[in-house]
Design an enzyme around this catalytic site. Structure first.
Site, PDB file in Angstrom:
ATOM      1  N   TYR A  38       0.827  -1.214   0.000  1.00 29.74           N
ATOM      2  CA  TYR A  38       0.000   0.000   0.000  1.00 29.74           C
ATOM      3  C   TYR A  38       0.860   1.262   0.000  1.00 29.74           C
ATOM      4  CZ  TYR A  38      -3.098   3.726   1.498  1.00 29.74           C
ATOM      5  OH  TYR A  38      -3.785   4.909   1.568  1.00 29.74           O
ATOM      6  N   GLY A  52      -5.882   5.639  -0.374  1.00 31.38           N
ATOM      7  CA  GLY A  52      -7.279   5.779   0.003  1.00 31.38           C
ATOM      8  C   GLY A  52      -8.186   4.910  -0.846  1.00 31.38           C
ATOM      9  N   ASN A  66       4.160  11.556   5.853  1.00 33.41           N
ATOM     10  CA  ASN A  66       3.306  10.805   6.769  1.00 33.41           C
ATOM     11  C   ASN A  66       3.907  10.819   8.174  1.00 33.41           C
ATOM     12  OD1 ASN A  66       1.265   9.253   7.755  1.00 33.41           O
ATOM     13  ND2 ASN A  66       1.891   7.359   6.748  1.00 33.41           N
TER      14      ASN A  66
END
Length: 307
Positions: free
Chosen positions: A96, A103, A238
């Site tokens: 991912y 998302g 992030n």
């Protein structure tokens, strides 16, 4: 003399209170007066290893412009861990945010030749903060804290990416980061994206008092933009370094304000011939409030020898 000192302290405390009350919109600036501070250390270079950074280090870099180095062992750790990530990618598993969309697009597989562009697009799409730019000390603290997190090696970034972050600090290049846009505990995605854009020669940065395009600032300082590799955009944006940076500086400034208030109290007692016995240690130990006991002890120390 005492009255002049009280007036100076009163103005300093008023200024600091105004700064603290407006923290959510304008953030804290350097206090006008510092009596004493447990976080302040002698100015020194800061060496990042991912595990020993202190609030004093953050203050030295953010406000005193201390030089930053990367610890060699930690830097080598980023090299070995990056190799592991690339080996995993060669086996083509679904990862991912590395070879998928984000998302709602997490089921969309991204071709290997587009993985670097995916990371650039991530930064561009998330650099959406608005409002006045963050103060320089907050920006410097953010860069330092993000570099410290990445140097641990767990994010899979290449060493040159972390080195460029540190170079921004040492060259006094400060990305222009609008103050409003964080999503809190879910991450300072937007503010960190503004920070990271400068690394690839985009966005804007302040240098020598002028706000310039990121590409021009890098050219002026002899720095080369980095070409992001797989996962690096995600690793850069992030995190929670905006709120951590503000928290470190706010903690320092609140401590300075507290020390100023203690001094103002002691000077008031001295100037007004107050009753010092009210701060007797035995009285305050009857109540189980550590803060009250500590303040009383400070007042006694400040007024030791007073008549």
């Amino acid at each position: 003399m005492v009255l002049r000192q009280l007036q100076t302290l009163r103005q300093a405390i008023k200024t600091d209170l105004e700064n603290l009350c407006s923290l959510s919109t304008t953030f804290i600036s350097t206090p006008q007066i510092i009596i004493s501070n447990q976080w302040r250390e002698e100015l020194r270079d800061v060496r990042l290893d991912g595990s020993t950074l202190t609030i004093a280090d953050v203050l030295n870099v953010a406000r005193e412009m201390a030089h930053v180095d990367l610890e060699k062992t930690a830097l080598s750790r980023t090299i070995s861990n990056r190799k592991i990530l690339e080996q995993i990618l060669d086996k083509s598993p679904v990862l991912y945010g590395i070879n998928t969309g984000f998302g709602a697009l997490s089921n969309q597989r991204i071709p290997k030749e587009d993985l670097a562009q995916l990371q650039v697009n991530l930064l561009r799409s998330h650099a959406t903060s608005v409002g006045n730019p963050l103060p320089k000390d907050v920006v410097r603290a953010m860069i330092l804290l993000r570099a410290n997190a990445l140097i641990k090696g767990y994010s899979g970034v290449r060493p040159e990416t972390v080195q460029l972050l540190v170079a921004l600090l040492n060259k006094h290049v400060h990305p222009r980061i609008p103050e409003t846009g964080s999503v809190g505990a879910s991450g300072d995605l937007s503010p960190l994206s503004h920070m990271a854009l400068v690394l690839i020669g985009e966005g804007e940065a302040e240098y020598n008092g002028a706000v310039l395009p990121g590409k021009i600032v890098l050219e002026k300082t002899g720095l080369r933009p980095v070409e992001l590799a797989a996962k690096e955009g995600l690793a850069l944006n992030n995190g929670t370094q905006q709120m951590t940076a503000i928290g470190c500086l706010a903690l320092h400034d609140a401590d300075s304000l507290l020390m100023s208030a203690d001094a103002a109290l002691a000077l008031s007692l001295e100037g007004l011939d107050g009753w010092i016995d009210a701060f007797d240690e035995r009285i305050h130990k009857l109540r189980p409030h550590p803060g009250q006991i500590s303040i009383a002890q400070t007042v006694r120390k400040l007024l030791k020898g007073s008549r």
